[in-house]
Design a protein around this motif. Structure first.
Motif, PDB file in Angstrom:
ATOM      1  N   PRO A   1       0.812  -1.230   0.000  1.00 46.85           N
ATOM      2  CA  PRO A   1       0.000   0.000   0.000  1.00 46.85           C
ATOM      3  C   PRO A   1       0.842   1.275   0.000  1.00 46.85           C
ATOM      4  N   LEU A   2       1.995   1.268   0.695  1.00 44.52           N
ATOM      5  CA  LEU A   2       2.873   2.441   0.699  1.00 44.52           C
ATOM      6  C   LEU A   2       3.421   2.721  -0.703  1.00 44.52           C
ATOM      7  N   LEU A   3       3.831   1.651  -1.381  1.00 43.59           N
ATOM      8  CA  LEU A   3       4.370   1.806  -2.728  1.00 43.59           C
ATOM      9  C   LEU A   3       3.291   2.293  -3.691  1.00 43.59           C
TER      10      LEU A   3
ATOM     11  N   VAL B   1       2.923   5.668  -6.100  1.00 41.50           N
ATOM     12  CA  VAL B   1       2.575   5.655  -7.519  1.00 41.50           C
ATOM     13  C   VAL B   1       1.430   6.636  -7.781  1.00 41.50           C
ATOM     14  N   ASP B   2       0.435   6.641  -6.898  1.00 38.00           N
ATOM     15  CA  ASP B   2      -0.684   7.585  -7.035  1.00 38.00           C
ATOM     16  C   ASP B   2      -0.192   9.030  -6.953  1.00 38.00           C
ATOM     17  N   ALA B   3       0.722   9.271  -6.002  1.00 36.67           N
ATOM     18  CA  ALA B   3       1.239  10.627  -5.825  1.00 36.67           C
ATOM     19  C   ALA B   3       2.099  11.051  -7.007  1.00 36.67           C
ATOM     20  N   GLY B   4       2.644  10.067  -7.735  1.00 31.87           N
ATOM     21  CA  GLY B   4       3.505  10.368  -8.869  1.00 31.87           C
ATOM     22  C   GLY B   4       2.777  11.053  -9.996  1.00 31.87           C
ATOM     23  N   LYS B   5       1.442  10.986  -9.967  1.00 30.44           N
ATOM     24  CA  LYS B   5       0.648  11.639 -11.004  1.00 30.44           C
ATOM     25  C   LYS B   5       0.631  13.159 -10.824  1.00 30.44           C
ATOM     26  N   LYS B   6       1.026  13.612  -9.635  1.00 31.34           N
ATOM     27  CA  LYS B   6       0.981  15.042  -9.341  1.00 31.34           C
ATOM     28  C   LYS B   6       2.360  15.663  -9.495  1.00 31.34           C
TER      29      LYS B   6
ATOM     30  N   ARG C   1      10.921   6.536   2.654  1.00 26.07           N
ATOM     31  CA  ARG C   1      12.088   5.780   3.137  1.00 26.07           C
ATOM     32  C   ARG C   1      11.919   5.409   4.600  1.00 26.07           C
ATOM     33  N   ARG C   2      11.440   6.336   5.396  1.00 29.08           N
ATOM     34  CA  ARG C   2      11.238   6.065   6.825  1.00 29.08           C
ATOM     35  C   ARG C   2      10.155   5.004   7.037  1.00 29.08           C
ATOM     36  N   LYS C   3       9.043   5.144   6.310  1.00 28.34           N
ATOM     37  CA  LYS C   3       7.946   4.195   6.485  1.00 28.34           C
ATOM     38  C   LYS C   3       8.308   2.791   6.008  1.00 28.34           C
ATOM     39  N   LEU C   4       9.215   2.716   5.039  1.00 31.45           N
ATOM     40  CA  LEU C   4       9.662   1.408   4.550  1.00 31.45           C
ATOM     41  C   LEU C   4      10.768   0.815   5.422  1.00 31.45           C
ATOM     42  N   GLY C   5      11.189   1.571   6.438  1.00 32.65           N
ATOM     43  CA  GLY C   5      12.213   1.067   7.352  1.00 32.65           C
ATOM     44  C   GLY C   5      13.618   1.093   6.781  1.00 32.65           C
ATOM     45  N   TRP C   6      13.885   2.036   5.869  1.00 32.19           N
ATOM     46  CA  TRP C   6      15.182   2.099   5.209  1.00 32.19           C
ATOM     47  C   TRP C   6      16.056   3.237   5.710  1.00 32.19           C
ATOM     48  N   GLU C   7      15.711   3.855   6.846  1.00 28.54           N
ATOM     49  CA  GLU C   7      16.517   4.985   7.332  1.00 28.54           C
ATOM     50  C   GLU C   7      17.959   4.586   7.627  1.00 28.54           C
TER      51      GLU C   7
END
Length: 358
Positions: free
Chosen positions: A102-104, A108-113, A128-134
């Motif tokens: 859902p985060l990804l 993708v949805d935000a990429g339309k803007k 990055r933070r929400k995916l745990g990649w900090e």
């Protein structure tokens, strides 16, 4: 052999060759670098012919060595070529869990803007933070962020495939037998079990750990490996099923294929994830492109294509296609490990000798 180096790949090669040429480590030139060959025959393949094969596959694996920038540049090129030819692939990532999907998709949805550079950076850091990649390096994050942005910029769905980091840690620490019934119920199993494959993979784990067999830990690593491959296979099949629900997307593009960004160890010789996907969805056509670093020492093509023979499996080459690249490093990590181990042994002898004089 025909060289297929794309301009951007050549630039990247020069960049990281320069960075990696330090001390006595010198990057080796090799006629295989930049070539694509068929895994069963070793015959060279043009990029256009490779793309024709990938376009007509249901599932495409772009199997990588995680830290090699050339590998990610090749992935980018192939995905962009699919999009340019009027396709809307679905991307699946080993490096993100299926719960991250859902985060990804939000991205993708935000990429339309259209956003300002400052807002783009804020979006990246939040994702990055929400995916745990900090805590991952900026370099490694950059490889995958580039592909995520490619998906977002082109309105291409992206999904995670793997177990969560917590699930993987739990299995590695406790083994499948040590998990609670609640945890086991949340795992998916294909029921695949083969002693020859288990022995082979455990030998790989020992080799990766420089010949150190950690006994019970090796068993738990194998448990984790199987659980991950089972979950990723299920995720891949779910993405394939999603493609089958509609022939074209909202923009009129042909949906598919499913493109999987994954480490080569999970796909080598058609094992790991591929055989499990076939077990779950035998009608899906799968093509594995192994993006392959040249060996530390010069080797002929046949040495890269040697089939693996395991009891219960047909001997097959490492992949359907191999695309050769430069290495990231020519250092042998086990040499450094051996040096540390020898120092530890010497310290122990010194301590024992000192104790004997007390």
């Amino acid at each position: 052999m025909q060289h297929l180096i794309y301009p951007v790949l050549g630039i990247l090669l020069c960049l990281f060759c320069g960075c990696a040429t330090t001390g006595k480590i010198v990057m080796r030139d090799d006629p295989l670098i930049g070539t694509v060959v068929k895994g069963d025959t070793g015959k060279p393949v043009r990029f256009t012919d490779l793309m024709d094969k990938l376009i007509h596959s249901d599932i495409v694996y772009l199997s990588e060595k995680h830290d090699n920038p050339m590998h990610h540049a090749i992935q980018h090129r192939i995905i962009q070529a699919l999009i340019d030819q009027g396709h809307a692939p679905i991307l699946g990532f080993e490096f993100f869990s299926y719960q991250d999907t859902p985060l990804l998709l939000n991205l993708v949805d935000a990429g339309k803007k259209t956003h300002s550079p400052k807002m783009e950076n804020a979006v990246e850091q939040r994702i990055r933070r929400k995916l745990g990649w900090e805590k991952q390096s900026d370099t490694m994050w950059g490889y995958y962020w580039d592909l995520i942005r490619l998906a977002a910029d082109n309105n291409v769905p992206a999904a995670g495939l793997d177990l969560s980091a917590t699930q993987k840690r739990r299995i590695t620490r406790k083994g499948l037998d040590g998990l609670s019934p609640i945890e086991l119920a949340q795992l998916f199993s294909t029921g695949f079990s083969n002693t020859a494959y288990e022995s082979y993979m455990k030998s790989v784990f020992v080799s990766v750990h420089c010949g150190m067999d950690h006994g019970q830990m090796t068993d738990r690593l194998y448990d984790t490996w199987v659980a991950r491959n089972d979950r990723m296979a299920l995720s891949v099949v779910q993405l394939f099923n999603a493609v089958q629900t509609r022939d074209r997307d909202e923009a009129g593009r042909k949906t598919g294929p499913v493109v999987i960004i994954i480490g080569a160890g999970h796909t080598e010789y058609g094992l790991g994830v591929l055989d499990r996907v076939h077990h779950l969805k035998s009608t899906a056509t799968q093509t594995n492109l192994a993006i392959t670093e040249i060996k530390r020492e010069p080797a002929n093509l046949a040495q890269y294509l040697t089939p693996l023979s395991l009891q219960g499996f047909d001997p097959v080459p490492p992949a359907d296609f191999l695309w050769f690249t430069q290495r990231v490093s020519y250092e042998d990590p086990c040499e450094k490990f051996k040096t540390v181990l020898e120092k530890m042994k010497k310290r122990k002898k010194t301590v024992k000798a000192s104790d004997s004089h007390l």
